[in-house]
Structures are given as C-alpha cells and as structure tokens.
Design a protein around this motif. Structure first.
Motif, PDB file in Angstrom:
ATOM      1  N   LEU A  70       0.798  -1.228   0.000  1.00 54.64           N
ATOM      2  CA  LEU A  70       0.000   0.000   0.000  1.00 54.64           C
ATOM      3  C   LEU A  70       0.830   1.278   0.000  1.00 54.64           C
ATOM      4  O   LEU A  70       0.446   2.259  -0.655  1.00 54.64           O
ATOM      5  N   PRO A  71       1.959   1.333   0.716  1.00 54.34           N
ATOM      6  CA  PRO A  71       2.747   2.583   0.670  1.00 54.34           C
ATOM      7  C   PRO A  71       3.217   2.973  -0.727  1.00 54.34           C
ATOM      8  O   PRO A  71       3.542   4.143  -0.953  1.00 54.34           O
ATOM      9  N   LYS A  72       3.272   2.033  -1.641  1.00 51.95           N
ATOM     10  CA  LYS A  72       3.675   2.353  -3.012  1.00 51.95           C
ATOM     11  C   LYS A  72       2.542   2.996  -3.814  1.00 51.95           C
ATOM     12  O   LYS A  72       2.773   3.606  -4.853  1.00 51.95           O
ATOM     13  N   LEU A  73       1.319   2.850  -3.320  1.00 51.22           N
ATOM     14  CA  LEU A  73       0.152   3.303  -4.086  1.00 51.22           C
ATOM     15  C   LEU A  73      -0.201   4.727  -3.667  1.00 51.22           C
ATOM     16  O   LEU A  73      -1.244   4.985  -3.077  1.00 51.22           O
ATOM     17  N   ILE A  74       0.653   5.674  -4.023  1.00 48.98           N
ATOM     18  CA  ILE A  74       0.481   7.041  -3.517  1.00 48.98           C
ATOM     19  C   ILE A  74      -0.602   7.808  -4.267  1.00 48.98           C
ATOM     20  O   ILE A  74      -0.929   8.942  -3.882  1.00 48.98           O
ATOM     21  N   ARG A  75      -1.173   7.233  -5.317  1.00 51.40           N
ATOM     22  CA  ARG A  75      -2.249   7.924  -6.029  1.00 51.40           C
ATOM     23  C   ARG A  75      -3.633   7.474  -5.567  1.00 51.40           C
ATOM     24  O   ARG A  75      -4.652   7.881  -6.134  1.00 51.40           O
ATOM     25  N   LEU A  76      -3.679   6.649  -4.552  1.00 52.78           N
ATOM     26  CA  LEU A  76      -4.968   6.139  -4.081  1.00 52.78           C
ATOM     27  C   LEU A  76      -5.899   7.273  -3.663  1.00 52.78           C
ATOM     28  O   LEU A  76      -5.502   8.204  -2.962  1.00 52.78           O
ATOM     29  N   ARG A  77      -7.148   7.171  -4.087  1.00 53.72           N
ATOM     30  CA  ARG A  77      -8.211   8.063  -3.623  1.00 53.72           C
ATOM     31  C   ARG A  77      -9.177   7.323  -2.709  1.00 53.72           C
ATOM     32  O   ARG A  77      -9.819   7.928  -1.849  1.00 53.72           O
ATOM     33  N   VAL A  78      -9.299   6.021  -2.941  1.00 54.28           N
ATOM     34  CA  VAL A  78     -10.198   5.176  -2.148  1.00 54.28           C
ATOM     35  C   VAL A  78      -9.388   4.022  -1.580  1.00 54.28           C
ATOM     36  O   VAL A  78      -8.755   3.278  -2.321  1.00 54.28           O
TER      37      VAL A  78
END
Length: 1248
Positions: free
Chosen positions: A576-584
């Motif tokens: 998850l820390p790699k997914l810095i574009r997450l909105r949800v």
C-alpha cells in the motif's frame, strides 16, 4: 471490442474538471507564488480544450473505426495521468494554505515546500508538466489524422425522477405465468423427495427474473406456501454462500458459521415440515453433484414444496428440473412496443400527446430490441427525455445497431450512449462491484465523490445531493435497480442486471479490474476491487506490485453480516505505501490491522478511508496531512480511544463515523470541520476539557445518525440550546447518553428539554438520564416519523412519558427504570374515555420491558379503542416484583418472552384468549430464587401455577416454539404443548422436578427437541419414537439419567444427534432386529441414511455395538471422552464421502492410528484433534492424501512438539494451535517451509 465506447463523453467530464481546476482562483494564486512555469499550464489548458472539442465525435466514430477506439483508449490513460498530476499540485496548494493558516514560520518565497510530495518541487513539476503537454499534444495532432471534428454534444440535466421504479409493467407473459403457477400449485408428486423443481430457461434479458418475481408475489402462491425465500445465485457459484443466504433469509438473522455442514443442518431444520417455495435466481452451475449438495438439506419439506430456478443455460435446467422445463421466449414486436412505450411515456397510456409521429418511429425501434424486455425497458428509459420525432429518429438510425462483436445488446449501448458525460463515468464505476452484488446507495455516492465525479459547482447543492440525483437518474433509466430497503431507515441496496453489469464492465475498459477475473490485468488499471476472504494472504496481491496508477483499493464483502477477516501485514506495510495515487482505500473488517504506517501521510490524494471494524488502536498524526480526505469510517474500531490532536487539519472531511468506538474525548480542532455532514458520535467534555455541547451548533449540516455522549458534563442548559438540535432536520437517529452520577436532576431535565430534536427524527434512544421526569416533547404526537424508541437506565424518573400518542412507533424498549407503577399516562389519553376515539400505540409491533426491579403494577388501557392493535412481540425480563394481569386484548400477538419475572408467573390470571394464538413462548424463572419460587408456588393450587401462560385446558393452539428454564415445580408437561398440532421446537432447561413425558409422547410435528440438565426426566417411551417423522434435531445434555441405551433408528428422519454427559448411557444400537436377517449378520449403523451430524461427549459407559459402522451420510462428527471398544479400522470412516468435519480426541491411540493410516475420506475439509495427553508427534501418511483438507486444529495437546511437514497436504490453508505450548513455541518462531502460504492461528493470534 474490449474498450468499445470508452472515451468520448466519458472523458469529457474529466477534461472539463481539469480545465475548471486550471482556471480556479486558488490554483492560479498558487502558481503565481511559486516557480512553476505558467506557460506550460496555459499550454496544457489549450491542449485539453482542443481534445475536449472532438471527444463527442470520437465517441461515435470509435464504433466503426478501431483506430479511433485505440486513440481514445490511450488518451484516457494520458488524461488520467494529467488529472493525478494536477491533483498533486492542488494538494500542495492546500498544504501551503494550511501552513499559513497555522501561523508557521514561512520563509523565502512564502511557500515552504519541504513536505511536498515532489522531491525537487519546482523542477520536478515543470518537467512532468512539459512531458504531459508533449504527450497530449501528440494526441491533438492525431485527431486531425483521424478526421475527428468538433460536434455539439447534448447534455441532459433533466429533473431526476423518483427512485421508485415501476416493475409492474409486464406484457406478453400471461400464458407463461398461468402455466408456471399450475406447476407450483400442482398436487402431483414429482419425485421421492417432496420437492418439485420448476426450471425457467431463457436467454439473458428475456425476463426470467421478472417472471419469477411475478410468481413469487402472486396471491395464490403466497397463500399456498408456508414459507418463501428468494436467493440470487449468479455466476460465482458458492454453495456455502448460497446455503448461508437461504438460512439467513429464513431465520432473519445472521450466522457467523462458515461450516457448511452446520449450515445445511440448520437449513434442513428450519425447512422441515413446511411447504416452502425457494427461488434460486440466475443459476449457472451445471454440475450435478453441486446441485445435489445444494438441495439435499431441502428434502424434508412438506409434499408440495417447490424450487424455482432461472437460468440462461439449458444444461443447468436439465440437471435440476422435475417439471417440464419452461423456456421463456422473446416478446413479439407488438409486446416490445407496448413495454417500451409504457416506460417512455411513464404511464399505461402508450400514446404521446406531444407527437403522434413518435409511435411509428417507436415501433421500428421496438423491432430492434430482439424481443428482449430488458432492451425495451432501457430504451423506454432513454426515450423518456426525448420529446420530438427527430431525436427518436436519431436513436433508430444509430450506428450502434450495427455492432455484432460481443454480447452487449445494442439497446443497452444506446442507453449508455445517451447518458450525459457526468453519468457515464458514474455508471462505469459500478463495474467495480461483482454481478448480483447489492451495493449500498450511500456508500456508492461517497465513492463517486472521492473519485471526483460529483460536479456541484453549477448547482446550489451539496456533492451528496448531486450524487443522490445521479443515482435517481440511473434508476429512472433502469440501468440500476433498487433491491430492497433493508429496514435501516432508508439505507437502500442497489443492483445491476447481469447484462447491464456486462455493459458497465465493457465501457470501463482496462481502467477497472476485479481481482477474481481471469483476464490479464493492465499496468494502468485505476480501480481495483476483490472478494474479501477470511484470510487474505500476500500472494493474492502480488500481481499489484508496481501498479502505481491505482486509485481505488476496495475489498467487497459478499456476506450480509460482518465477520472477522485477516489481511497479510505485508500488504499494509509493503504494497500500500507504493500506491500514492490512491483516492479510495478500504481495510474494513480486517481485525489484525492495529496500526497504520506513517507512510499513510504520503497518500495525499486519498479522499475515502474505511477502517471500520478493524483492530486499529490509534491513528498516526500523519493522517492529518490528508487534506483531501472527505470520508473517514472508523465504525466498530473498539480499541480506538482517541483521535489525533491535529484532527482539525482535515479541512475537507465531510463524513466521520466513530460509532462503536471507545473515543472518550473530541479533539478541540474538530470544530474547524465546518463541512461535516456525518458525525456519528459527539463526546461532551468536562469544563475546559474537550468540547462543550454548544459546539454541536457549529455543525449545522449534520445528517443520519448522531450519538451525544457524556451529557452529564453539561453545566448550563443554555449550552444545550445552542446545540440547535431542532434545526438539524436531516438527523434520523439520535442517541442521548448521560452517566449514572447526577448532582442536579433539574439541570438534566432542562438539558433534555433543550435538546428537542427535529420532527423528522425516526429513532431515539435516551440512556442514563438523571431527571425525575421527562420533558413534554417526548411522546408528543407531532413526532409522526418516529418508529423506534428506547428509554434505558433513567432511574430517577417515577413515570413514563405518554408514548402511546406516537402514531408511527413500531419498536419500544423501556429498561433499567425504578418506577413502581406504569399507569394510564403511558398511553397518553387526553380525553374522557367515554368520548375518546384515541387508540394508544396504534402502530406498535414490538414492546420490551427489561430490568425493572421495583415495577409492581401495569395498569392497562381498557377504554375507547383497544391499545396495541398491531403488537406482535412482547418481552418482559428481570421484573421480579411485577404482578397483576397482562393486557387482555392483543389481537396480533404471536410471541411472548417472560424472563426472571417470578411474581408475574405465579400470579393467578383470568383467561387470556390471545394465549392460544401465540406461536412462540419463552419462560425463564430466576435461577437464584428457585427455592423461594418453589415455596411460593406450593402455596397455590396446582391448577393456578402459571395458568395464564401455560393453560391446562385442551383448547387447540398455534404454538410452534416453547422454551422453559429454571422451573423446579413443573411436574408434568404443560397441556398447551399437547394442544398444538404445529409445535416445531421444544427446549427444556434446568427443570429438576420434571419426571416424565406424557404416555402418548409429544406432538409428532416436533422438529427439534433439546433437553438440558433435567436429570430426573425419563426419556420418551421407545414405542413412540417411530411417530416422530419430522424430528431432525435431538440434543440431550446432563439429562435423562435413566437412559441406558439409545436406538439410532428409532427416529426415522433424525439428522442431528447431540448427546453430552448422559452418564448412564451404555450403548447405541439398531433396534430393527435381526429376525429378518440371517443370524450371521449384525445390524449396522450404515443403514441409517438421514443422520448427518453426530456429537458424542463425556459418555464414560458408552460402547458401540460390535461390528457397528458409522452412518454413511454423516457430514460432521465430534467424539470426545467416549469409551470406544470397536477398532477404528472398523468404523468405516473412509467410506463417509460426505464427511467434511471431524473432531476427535481424548484417546491418543485412536488418533495416532488415524493419522498414521489412510483411514480418513478425501472429502474432509476441517480436522480438529483435541485433548491428547501423551502424544509428542505424528508420523505416517494419514493426512497427505486429503486433497480437500483446508483447516487443521490441535487443541489441548500439552506434549505435542512438532509436525512432520511433508505429511501435511498442500491444500491446507489454516493451522490452528490452542493450548499446545511446545507446538506454539515452535511455530511462532519457525514457519512451515513447504506451506509458505499457510495461515497460523495460535491461541487466537493470527499470523498471516
């Protein structure tokens, strides 16, 4: 054509949002105060506008031009990347604004950008902007090559219609309905299992489900069947899920069990001796064994029971049917036109007053529907907003009718094509949910909002109101449907027809992905969902490594009820820390998530964070840097006690759910969150600590649920007035809580008076209120929307409010009160009885009095209209002094529960006529006053003991369920039991005085019998056992000391047998004797085919018959502390092909043999080994062949040191270790190498 229809107006809304962002004042101000290249931003805006101009043309031309289709698909990724870049810049502008607001020491050019998501802020942004401009300019150049032109797009913004969709418009199915009803009501036997299966077969969209709904709701069908259940099966066939859904629908309560055998037994028990109708909608699985597994629990229903299946596949119908298969044909063109026109013109009148020419065009369009109702219906919804013949002609002549490359109906494509751009992306987002999955309406709107889909800049509405309008618009076009209103005050569930779901998946293209899909996942996927499993290991998510574009990470819980789930920590810490574009981001229900990494603060685009029902203990301060966050769900986080002090920095937060947490103080900064729409809990602080109740006035827009805690901290009633609760018209559920201590009862009454809510309130709860009386507004008839009310622990109140005046009240609970009398004021009578037409509690269905230690008298309303005309359930608990009579006129009552109300139970009563109408009775005396109760009872004639509730007459009654506990003066079975010919369940607990059943036995309708701690009770006479042809469950524990032997074949349909601590039981045998058999043959248990569950525990004298084998259809076996003389080789375990669960222990030799030799059937899924005192290790290959084994548990084996890993099957998913200290120590520090994906559960701790 995987990406057909992607792009065009679908992208137009996103482009428009980007252009508006570039033009916004805040964005321009930020650019001016930084070293960003303004010319690049101007260039980006110009390029986006140029592309936007041709998107409508591209959307149409892609239908027949694959080059345009590819161009749109690639452009979509470029625009999404541009959107992410601008959102990151926008975040940095927000961050700088917050730092200025907080008065930090700003140096240099005003903007301190140390914590920016960009490493070298200006240079990196400018470089990314330059690359983005070049990338988009290339698409702009290609638009000319592709011949794309500017066209005028039509945007429909008509007023949304009601969310109620009229499903009664049915045409062309009268003959189908009559033929199918004749099958359902037929008296002919269809097979030996009492079940007739009606198979409805037809292509997708032909109306199979709607036809089944017509049958399900038909009046004759409703009167014919005792029970009806509807379950949607769908493509993802899961027998556990379907069985659980059936059981939960029947019992109206959730089951936490994941044991299929237990669920099947419960299902069988609940269906036995009932004529039922089950609908299995949308069945795809054509495997006969799966079908047989599914219907086996249904076989004990009454003759005439029916199952309806709907399916698209003929082979499925052939496997299941017992009646002739009914094929649903397509509609005629005339019927298609009739259906289409009803939806287009919104009435039964199929003519348009505006233009008579529409009918001619409409009939031509109807011919293109292919006879499919779903097509006619959706086209009707499309045409509803078009008022002239030209618009209808455009639909008729559209190129979309020419498409033949996939299974998406052209009519559905047209419905999508006609959507305005803002709705297209909302519709496409729904593809993130599985087929037939009921998704929550409110959650859907919040997800749309998080993705930036809800443009409210041109409307005087909140984003949530705009989202609600969008839902209504999709409903009006029949692209989504309301599944049900689940009773949670308007929380609707929405569903999509399968074909519409296919359409949504198709138009969303590679940007949306469900992890269960077999297709290849694109690196540019933006939105991901997956089916949540009880143990989600890291391997499941390895495919997502380096998927840096991801915006949505959404687990989907396929079950209706909440369970504990577990997620690999590597997902949280590494992925998850790699997914810095997450909105949800949702981690809901993962109980092992106790902390969040500080890296959560890098997800600066995050707008929706769901941590509900996790084990989270604290939130890192870094979460307060998520300035874009709109929704934070912490519901059910029981270990959470506080929010970060800097919580007020979440300036865009709109929805905060902290219900069912232990947060004891609100951070003062929270008052800065003026946009809050949802705040489920508000904790009133002590003076100068935390927040005052008046601070609630700073949240004028609150809606939904609100609990105000610690109201005893209010020191001035004026503060409560300043909370301004009356103006909060969108609060539907309100809970007001004080504490037990009170110093000023007058103050508390004034506070409650000032907290008078809006008249729109639906549910109210008042707890620990310290006033001596209630304010006048409580019980006022003006609260006409209130349906539920709970008043608890208000110890100082000497009277109850006039609650009978509430016209819509359905559910009332009064508990923890100390008044002695509930009088006429309870009913709210305000006029003279002789002239009043007032009817108290006219809507009340459920009434519960609990923990009323001083209550002595209940004065009943006996004038004018009868009180409680709709009351169905009455519960009285822990009211030890209550005496007198019960209400005499309860015309709708069918359930009564009396617990620890001994004085009431021993009071002589006049005959209550409604007792004979009761279907369910539960009586429990106070365990601690048995001897006092005994002496009191003995003062009364035997005929008067509990006569009012258990009358000693022989009048017929409707009793179905009876539970009696702690009765030491009940010497014989109450006659009301024998007066019922429909008794299904009887539970007798802790009745030492009971000596025998009636000579004639019990009603033969009995399905379940439980006897617990009735040591002196003689069991049913053996000669009567054969009469119990409906009995499927028998549970004996610590009872029937005279029982020395048990005939397994005595009860002909017994499925579940549980015998525990019947210390004198010596043998289990087959009674049907060998007179008919050669003398050399021994009766064997394997002749018993109905028994599925066998539980034997603490039976020190028991032995099996020599040569006895286990019944062949057993699915679950528990054996512990039983003396077994028969060698395990002779049990016949390997022949039990239905066995999925085995629990065995208390005998080291037997277990050791079992695990050394291949004696277990390959069907076994769960194996529990317990209470072994000597064994240190297991050797041999007794488990290796078990290819279905998923769970292995060792419990209380203190000397067990290790397991030979190569003897464990590769199918094993879960290893549980409980009270095995040596084994625990070994596997806490050492993982099983060849089972690296194995989940370990050691004493409740999950290692995943």
């Amino acid at each position: 054509m995987a990406a057909t229809l992607v792009g065009g107006a679908f992208l137009s809304a996103t482009v428009q949002t980007l252009v508006e962002k570039l033009a916004s004042t805040e964005f321009r101000d930020y650019i001016k105060n930084t070293k960003l290249n303004e010319s690049l931003l101007a260039e980006l805006k110009t390029t986006l506008l140029a592309l936007q101009a041709v998107l409508d043309d591209a959307e149409m031309k892609q239908i027949t031009n694959t080059a345009v289709e590819t161009w749109l698909d690639e452009l979509k990724d470029a625009i999404f990347d541009a959107e992410d870049l601008l959102n990151q810049i926008n975040y940095d502008a927000l961050r700088c604004k917050m730092e200025v607001k907080q008065g930090e020491n700003i140096t240099g050019q005003v903007w301190n950008l140390i914590s920016s998501p960009f490493k070298n802020i200006y240079a990196e942004i400018n470089l990314q902007m330059k690359n983005m401009c070049q990338r988009l300019q290339l698409f702009a150049q290609q638009r000319n090559i592709l011949g794309l032109q500017t066209v005028s797009g039509r945007v429909s913004r008509r007023t949304p219609s009601s969310s109620m969709v009229n499903e009664s418009f049915m045409v062309g199915r009268k003959d189908d309905k009559e033929e199918l009803i004749s099958m359902l009501l037929s008296h002919s036997d269809t097979n030996s299992n009492n079940i007739g299966v009606v198979a409805i077969w037809g292509m997708g969209g032909v109306g199979k489900t709607t036809l089944a709904q017509l049958l399900y709701n038909d009046k004759k069908v409703q009167e014919h069947f005792d029970l009806k259940v509807w379950v949607c099966v769908s493509e993802d066939f899961n027998i556990l899920r379907v069985t659980k859904s059936l059981l939960e629908s029947i019992t109206s309560r959730g089951s936490e069990s994941t044991n299929l055998d237990f669920l099947r037994r419960e299902l069988n028990k609940n269906l036995s001796d009932k004529r039922f109708l089950l609908v299995l909608d949308d069945l795809w699985n054509d495997n006969y064994n799966d079908w047989d597994e599914l219907v086996t629990p249904l076989v004990n229903g009454k003759i005439g029971s029916r199952v309806i299946i709907t399916t698209r596949h003929q082979k499925v119908a052939e496997v299941a049917h017992t009646f002739p298969i009914h094929k649903v044909e397509t509609l005629s063109d005339d019927d298609c036109w009739s259906l289409l026109s009803k939806h287009a013109f919104r009435s039964e009148n199929c003519q348009s007053n505006e233009s008579p020419n529409l009918e001619a065009i409409g009939k031509k369009i109807a011919k293109k529907c292919g006879g499919l109702p779903i097509a006619a219906k959706t086209l009707g919804g499309l045409l509803r907003s078009k008022v002239d013949a030209k618009e209808w002609a455009e639909i008729l002549n559209s190129d979309i009718w020419k498409l033949t490359k996939d299974n998406i109906l052209p009519a559905l494509r047209l419905s999508y094509q006609d959507l305005p751009s803002h709705l297209k992306r909302c519709f496409a987002y729904c593809s993130i949910f599985p087929k037939d999955f009921p998704f929550d309406r409110k959650q859907l709107v919040l997800l749309w909002m998080a993705e930036g889909f809800l443009d409210h800049s041109l409307e005087n509405k909140t984003p949530e109101e705009v989202g609600d309008d969008y839902v209504n618009e999709l409903l009006s076009r029949s692209l989504i449907q309301v599944q049900q209103s689940n009773g949670n005050f308007g929380r609707q569930k929405l569903v999509m027809h399968d074909l519409v779901n296919d359409l949504a998946s198709m138009v969303s293209g590679k940007s949306y992905f469900r992890l269960e899909c077999s297709s290849k996942i694109s690196k540019n996927v933006r939105h991901l969902s997956y089916n949540q499993e009880f143990y989600d290991i890291f391997k499941k998510f390895e495919v997502l490594d380096n998927f840096k574009c991801l915006r949505s990470f959404l687990p989907v819980n396929l079950f209706d009820f909440s369970y504990d789930y577990y997620l690999s920590r590597k997902v949280v810490e590494d992925l998850l820390p790699k997914l810095i574009r997450l909105r949800v981001l949702s981690l809901s229900s993962y109980r092992n998530i106790t902390t969040l990494p500080e890296s959560i603060g890098r997800m600066v685009l995050l707008q929706y964070l769901d941590l509900s029902f996790t084990g989270i203990k604290s939130l890192p301060d870094a979460i307060c840097k998520l300035y874009n966050l709109q929704t934070l769900n912490l519901m059910g986080c029981m270990d959470l006690t506080e929010l970060p002090l800097c919580f007020g920095q979440l300036i865009n937060l709109r929805h905060l759910d902290i219900s069912e947490t232990n947060i004891n103080e609100m951070p003062k900064q929270i008052v800065a969150l003026e946009n809050l729409q949802t705040l489920t809990v508000f904790v009133v602080g002590k003076q100068e600590i935390g927040l005052s109740v008046k601070d609630l006035g700073k949240f004028p827009n609150l809606q939904g649920d609100l609990c105000i805690k610690n109201l005893h901290n209010v020191i001035d009633a004026v503060d409560a007035s300043d909370a301004n609760m009356r103006s909060k018209k969108h609060i539907e559920e309100l809970e007001l809580q004080w504490s037990k201590q009170t110093e000023d009862s007058r103050m508390e009454k004034d506070v409650l008076d000032m907290l008078k809510p809006s008249l729109n309130l639906k549910k109210l709860s008042i707890d620990l209120y310290g006033g001596t009386s209630f304010p006048s507004w409580l019980g006022d008839s003006s609260f006409s929307n209130m349906v539920s009310l709970c008043i608890s622990n208000c110890e100082y109140c000497i009277t109850v409010p006039p609650l009978g005046q509430l016209p819509s009240l359905k559910d009332l609970t009064i508990s923890g009160m100390k008044m002695e009398i509930i009088g006429i004021e309870f009913y709210g009578m305000t006029l003279e009885p002789s002239i009043s037409s007032f009817q108290p509690f006219r809507s009340l269905e459920k009434l519960n009095f609990d923990c009323m230690p001083n209550w002595k008298e209940w004065i009943h309303y006996e004038s004018g209209e009868v009180a409680f005309p709709r009351l169905r359930t009455l519960s009285l608990s822990k009211c030890p002094k209550l005496m007198g009579h019960m209400p005499n006129h309860l015309s709708s009552i069918d359930e009564v529960s009396i617990t620890c109300c001994d004085s009431l139970l021993t009071t002589p009563h006049t005959t209550l006529h409604w007792v004979s109408s009761l279907k369910k009775i539960s009586i429990q005396k106070d365990q601690n006053s048995l001897m006092v109760s005994k002496r009191t009872q003995l003062l009364l004639p035997v005929s008067e003991r509990t006569q009012w509730l258990l009358p000693e007459n022989d009048s017929p009654c409707l009793l179905q369920s009876l539970f009696i506990r702690y009765y030491d003066t009940l010497f014989s079975i109450p006659k009301i039991i024998m007066s019922s010919n429909c008794l299904q369940s009887l539970k007798l607990y802790d009745i030492p005085s009971l000596g025998a059943f009636p000579t004639d036995g019990l009603p033969t309708s009995l399905q379940s019998l439980t006897i617990y701690n009735c040591e002196n009770l003689a069991f049913l006479p053996l000669e009567t056992w054969g009469n119990y042809t409906s009995l499927v469950n028998l549970h004996l524990a610590k009872s029937c000391n005279s029982l020395t032997s048990f005939a397994l074949d005595g009860f002909p349909t017994l499925q579940n047998l549980h015998i525990d601590s019947c210390t004198n039981l010596e043998s289990i045998f087959i009674s049907k004797t060998s007179l008919l058999l050669p003398s050399s043959l021994t009766p064997r248990m394997e002749t018993l085919t109905s028994l599925e569950y066998l539980y034997l525990k603490n039976l020190p004298k028991l032995s099996f018959c020599e040569g006895a084998c286990l019944p062949p259809n057993l699915g679950c076996i528990y054996i512990g502390s039983v003396r077994i003389t028969t060698p395990i080789f002779e049990w016949g375990l390997q022949r039990l092909t239905a066995l999925s669960t085995l629990s065995i222990g208390s005998d080291d030799d037997i277990v050791n043999t079992l695990l050394k030799e291949k004696l277990l059937p390959i069907s076994l899924r769960d194996l529990f080994i317990h209470h072994l005192s000597e064994i240190k290790s297991f050797e041999g290959n007794g488990l290796r062949h078990l290819s279905s084994l998923e769970a292995l548990c060792f419990n209380d084996c203190p000397r067990l040191e290790y397991l030979l890993e190569d003897t464990l099957p590769s199918s094993l998913k879960i290893l549980r270790i409980v009270k095995c200290p040596l084994l625990e120590a070994r596997y806490k520090s050492q993982r099983l190498e060849h089972l690296s994906n194995l989940v370990l559960r050691i004493n409740g701790e999950v290692i995943i």
